[in-house]
Design an enzyme around this catalytic site. Sequence first.
Site, short mmCIF file in Angstrom:
data_model
loop_
_atom_site.label_atom_id
_atom_site.label_comp_id
_atom_site.label_asym_id
_atom_site.label_seq_id
_atom_site.Cartn_x
_atom_site.Cartn_y
_atom_site.Cartn_z
N ASN A 136 0.85 -1.19 0.00
CA ASN A 136 0.00 0.00 0.00
C ASN A 136 0.89 1.25 0.00
O ASN A 136 1.70 1.43 0.92
CB ASN A 136 -0.89 -0.05 1.25
CG ASN A 136 -1.84 1.13 1.33
OD1 ASN A 136 -1.43 2.26 1.08
ND2 ASN A 136 -3.07 0.89 1.71
N ASP A 193 -0.17 4.46 -0.08
CA ASP A 193 -0.90 5.68 0.33
C ASP A 193 -0.01 6.70 1.02
O ASP A 193 -0.14 7.91 0.81
CB ASP A 193 -2.02 5.34 1.33
CG ASP A 193 -3.16 4.58 0.70
OD1 ASP A 193 -3.18 4.45 -0.53
OD2 ASP A 193 -4.03 4.13 1.46
N ARG A 237 -7.28 12.78 0.95
CA ARG A 237 -6.20 13.25 1.84
C ARG A 237 -4.83 12.73 1.42
O ARG A 237 -3.82 13.32 1.76
CB ARG A 237 -6.49 12.89 3.30
CG ARG A 237 -6.37 11.43 3.60
CD ARG A 237 -6.46 11.18 5.09
NE ARG A 237 -7.80 11.39 5.60
CZ ARG A 237 -8.26 10.81 6.70
NH1 ARG A 237 -7.46 10.03 7.42
NH2 ARG A 237 -9.49 10.99 7.11
N HIS A 238 -4.77 11.60 0.73
CA HIS A 238 -3.45 11.15 0.23
C HIS A 238 -3.51 10.83 -1.26
O HIS A 238 -3.06 11.63 -2.08
CB HIS A 238 -2.84 10.03 1.09
CG HIS A 238 -3.78 8.98 1.61
ND1 HIS A 238 -4.62 8.25 0.80
CD2 HIS A 238 -3.98 8.52 2.88
CE1 HIS A 238 -5.28 7.38 1.54
NE2 HIS A 238 -4.94 7.54 2.82
N GLY A 289 0.93 -1.40 4.37
CA GLY A 289 1.35 -0.08 3.95
C GLY A 289 2.25 0.64 4.91
O GLY A 289 3.44 0.84 4.66
N HIS A 290 1.71 1.03 6.06
CA HIS A 290 2.40 1.96 6.95
C HIS A 290 3.78 1.47 7.37
O HIS A 290 4.75 2.23 7.32
CB HIS A 290 1.52 2.24 8.19
CG HIS A 290 2.08 3.33 9.04
ND1 HIS A 290 2.83 3.06 10.17
CD2 HIS A 290 2.06 4.66 8.92
CE1 HIS A 290 3.21 4.19 10.71
NE2 HIS A 290 2.76 5.19 9.98
N1 PXP Z 1 -6.13 -2.96 4.32
C1 PXP Z 1 -7.05 -1.98 4.37
C2 PXP Z 1 -8.43 -2.30 3.96
C3 PXP Z 1 -6.70 -0.68 4.77
O1 PXP Z 1 -7.65 0.29 4.82
C4 PXP Z 1 -5.36 -0.40 5.11
C5 PXP Z 1 -4.96 0.98 5.49
O2 PXP Z 1 -5.06 1.81 4.38
C6 PXP Z 1 -4.44 -1.47 5.01
C7 PXP Z 1 -4.85 -2.73 4.65
C8 PXP Z 1 -2.98 -1.27 5.32
O3 PXP Z 1 -2.83 -0.97 6.66
P1 PXP Z 1 -1.41 -0.50 7.21
O4 PXP Z 1 -1.12 0.80 6.53
O5 PXP Z 1 -1.62 -0.38 8.66
O6 PXP Z 1 -0.43 -1.57 6.80
#
Ligand code: PXP
Length: 238
Positions: free
Chosen positions: A7, A9, A49-50, A213-214
């Site tokens: 991810n 984002d 926002r992103h 993602g994060h």
């Molecule tokens: N899955 C979904 C449905 C999400 O909304 C998110 C956050 O955007 C993620 C996975 C990924 O989460 P993280 O950024 O905590 O890894």
Amino acid sequence: MAKLSVNVDHIATIRQARGVSEPDPVAAAVLAELAGADGITIHLREDRRHIQDRDVTILRQTIKTRMNLEMALTDEMVDIALKTIPDIVTLVPEGRHELTTEGGLDVILLQNTLKQKVALLQQAGIIVSLFIEPNIAQIKASHKVGADAIEIHTGMYCDARIAGAQREQLGRIELAISAARKLGLRINAGHGLDYRNIGPVLALPGIEEFNIGHSIVSRASLVGMERAVREMLELVKG
Ligand code: PXP
């Protein structure tokens, strides 16, 4: 072997903090794919926002693996998905004041709308996944509305700080996997997973794909995108 969809984002979050054109999530997606990611995930939020509409359009043209578009269940988002045709749409709940997606979709409450929108997206050739809590009633409802897949919300497991609470949350995830498998649903998982807490979830068989993602973008900010993705891939692929 499980797959990893990265991810990107939060690359866009950094860009939007300055309202400029870099860093570009398109470049991050290229690097993630070169490092071996199986897919790229983006969440086009209603408040933009992103990720921006321009990112969705360009990423559709540049992603070489699979594009997973996370979005709210709104007419605007369904229209965008039908124009973009991502490989996968993951429907998520969305609140304007939340920092990140909180809780799973209430499939039981939304079943009539979901039945209609899931069919519409599938008719366009899109795989539809529903982001839900590891809850048996929600899994049964996901099957009932015709979803192809569920994404199990791992947030409560990741937030659990003591061993007993972690075990309890893992148990919920394990039961959810077993219920979804019986119904023939494909199973993805994500939210809050990082390099330290993913191990016990990986040990549960049946999860096809992780959306992360994060933690990857955080590590990438220090060691670079390719290394951060490769290090997560080493864990996911064992
Ligand atoms: N899955 C979904 C449905 C999400 O909304 C998110 C956050 O955007 C993620 C996975 C990924 O989460 P993280 O950024 O905590 O890894």
